[in-house]
Design a protein around this motif. Structure first.
Motif, short mmCIF file in Angstrom:
data_model
loop_
_atom_site.label_atom_id
_atom_site.label_comp_id
_atom_site.label_asym_id
_atom_site.label_seq_id
_atom_site.Cartn_x
_atom_site.Cartn_y
_atom_site.Cartn_z
N ASP A 247 47.24 -18.67 35.91
CA ASP A 247 48.62 -18.87 35.45
C ASP A 247 48.68 -19.62 34.12
O ASP A 247 49.44 -19.25 33.21
N GLU A 248 47.89 -20.67 34.01
CA GLU A 248 47.96 -21.53 32.83
C GLU A 248 47.40 -20.83 31.58
O GLU A 248 48.02 -20.84 30.51
N THR A 249 46.22 -20.22 31.72
CA THR A 249 45.58 -19.61 30.55
C THR A 249 46.30 -18.34 30.10
O THR A 249 46.31 -18.00 28.92
N ILE A 250 46.92 -17.64 31.06
CA ILE A 250 47.68 -16.43 30.70
C ILE A 250 48.96 -16.81 29.97
O ILE A 250 49.28 -16.26 28.91
N GLU A 251 49.71 -17.75 30.52
CA GLU A 251 50.98 -18.13 29.91
C GLU A 251 50.78 -18.76 28.53
O GLU A 251 51.54 -18.50 27.60
N GLU A 286 67.12 -11.13 37.29
CA GLU A 286 67.36 -12.41 37.96
C GLU A 286 66.20 -12.84 38.84
O GLU A 286 65.95 -14.03 39.04
N ASN A 287 65.44 -11.87 39.35
CA ASN A 287 64.42 -12.19 40.35
C ASN A 287 62.99 -11.85 39.94
O ASN A 287 62.05 -12.06 40.71
N ALA A 288 62.82 -11.34 38.71
CA ALA A 288 61.49 -10.92 38.27
C ALA A 288 60.50 -12.08 38.22
O ALA A 288 59.33 -11.91 38.55
N GLY A 289 60.94 -13.25 37.82
CA GLY A 289 60.02 -14.39 37.71
C GLY A 289 59.45 -14.79 39.05
O GLY A 289 58.23 -14.97 39.18
N GLU A 290 60.31 -14.90 40.05
CA GLU A 290 59.83 -15.29 41.37
C GLU A 290 58.94 -14.22 41.98
O GLU A 290 57.91 -14.51 42.59
N ALA A 294 54.95 -14.20 43.09
CA ALA A 294 54.59 -13.83 44.46
C ALA A 294 53.47 -12.80 44.50
O ALA A 294 52.62 -12.84 45.39
N VAL A 295 53.46 -11.87 43.53
CA VAL A 295 52.46 -10.80 43.57
C VAL A 295 51.24 -11.08 42.71
O VAL A 295 50.29 -10.30 42.71
N GLY A 296 51.23 -12.17 41.95
CA GLY A 296 50.02 -12.54 41.22
C GLY A 296 50.12 -12.51 39.72
O GLY A 296 49.10 -12.64 39.03
N TYR A 297 51.32 -12.35 39.16
CA TYR A 297 51.50 -12.44 37.72
C TYR A 297 52.09 -13.80 37.36
O TYR A 297 52.17 -14.70 38.20
N VAL A 298 52.53 -13.97 36.13
CA VAL A 298 53.01 -15.25 35.65
C VAL A 298 54.45 -15.08 35.16
O VAL A 298 54.74 -14.20 34.35
N ALA A 299 55.34 -15.93 35.67
CA ALA A 299 56.75 -15.86 35.29
C ALA A 299 56.95 -16.27 33.84
O ALA A 299 56.19 -17.09 33.29
#
Length: 316
Positions: A247-251, A286-290, A294-299
């Motif tokens: 999450d950190e290195t991707i964002e 509205e819900n893409a970030g959450e 949940a599925v393994g990407y980064v908001a």
């Protein structure tokens, strides 16, 4: 959202997702429990297509939306970013999911077809290079190693070509098909428009890639980060120049050059003329970030989703 930590199996999504709403929704214009502003019941149908990388996000959103709006049928195909844009250009879809920005020639074709569109950011992805858990020698590769492995040069690629201490075994390659935005992105930042190794098995279905790599200790492949997360018990992610995708290195972009944004492209006329399409796209933003988390990407940062909602509102 209450049901979003659903199980991600190795077969995340088939060739077409068709989920007709079958739940119940609150009446009287009240806000849904998940925080979406979708309030009153809507009826109609919505059609999308495109990226298999974006598919896990969209699969979850469609599933949840089915409970919020039982009168709307949402159909989402998975023919790859390029294949999705072809259908978008033909006027067959209301939105097109993409794991890369739209190409100039695609934008020109849409203009010629009289189709106006709006680009909407959904999440960040880190294109993940993976090997089987049975592979006990590859831990890290450089960008230069990736190019040496994946560019066709007329030779039989051996692991020992990269590191003489590695086995003198032929490398087995798995990669997204040429209609995939993931292929396009890898082609741009790693292959630099040279031909991909001719022995590679190419598929628009990321699950085919997962299964091939899982079963062969000499295999290597790449796809979206969520597909690695869903199969991390049987796959091993390779660090690139010492950086692991997370999450950190991707964002932050530290996982370079393989960090990238994910998109959906909304047809403006569908958003203004089709209440169901507008409502579904609003719910998606509205819900893409959450769902991405949940599925393994980064908001994305919240302001990006607010920008997306503002862009959508302007089409109403």
């Amino acid at each position: 959202m209450k049901n979003w930590k659903f199980k991600m199996a190795s077969t995340i999504l088939g060739s077409t997702l068709l989920l007709a709403a079958c739940g119940s929704t609150d009446e009287g214009g009240e806000t849904e429990e998940n925080g979406s502003s979708t309030a009153s019941e809507v009826e109609g149908s919505v059609i999308g297509d495109g990226s298999s990388t974006v598919a896990p996000i969209m699969e979850g959103i469609v599933e949840e939306y089915a409970g919020a709006q039982p009168g709307v049928q949402v159909t989402v195909g998975v023919s790859g970013t390029g294949g999705g844009f072809e259908k978008f250009i033909e006027g067959e879809t209301d939105f097109s999911n993409a794991s890369r920005p739209i190409k100039e020639e695609e934008a020109a074709a849409l203009e010629e077809a009289g189709i106006d569109y709006t680009e909407i950011l959904l999440a960040y992805d880190g294109l993940s290079v993976v090997v089987s858990q049975e592979n006990d020698f590859v831990e890290d590769l450089t960008v230069e190693d990736l190019k040496k492995l994946w560019v066709e040069d007329g030779t039989t690629k051996m692991w020992s070509d990269i590191n003489p201490e590695w086995p003198e075994e032929e490398v087995v390659f798995y990669a997204p098909g040429t209609a995939s935005g993931t292929y396009d992105y890898f082609n741009e930042v790693i292959l630099e428009d040279e031909d991909i190794v001719s022995s590679a098995t190419l598929s628009e279905d990321d699950n085919t890639l997962v299964q091939g790599i899982q079963s062969d200790p000499n295999a290597i492949g790449f796809f979206g980060y969520a597909y690695f997360v869903a199969n991390k018990d049987t796959l091993k992610v390779v660090t690139i120049d010492g950086i692991e995708p997370n999450d950190e290195t991707i964002e932050s972009g530290e996982y370079s050059p393989l960090s990238r944004p994910l998109f959906t492209y909304a047809k403006n006329s569908s958003m203004s003329d089709n209440e169901a399409a507008y409502d579904f796209m609003q719910y998606t933003i509205e819900n893409a970030g959450e769902m991405a988390q949940a599925v393994g990407y980064v908001a994305l940062p919240e302001e990006e989703y607010e920008n997306g909602l503002a862009d959508l509102e302007a089409l109403k």
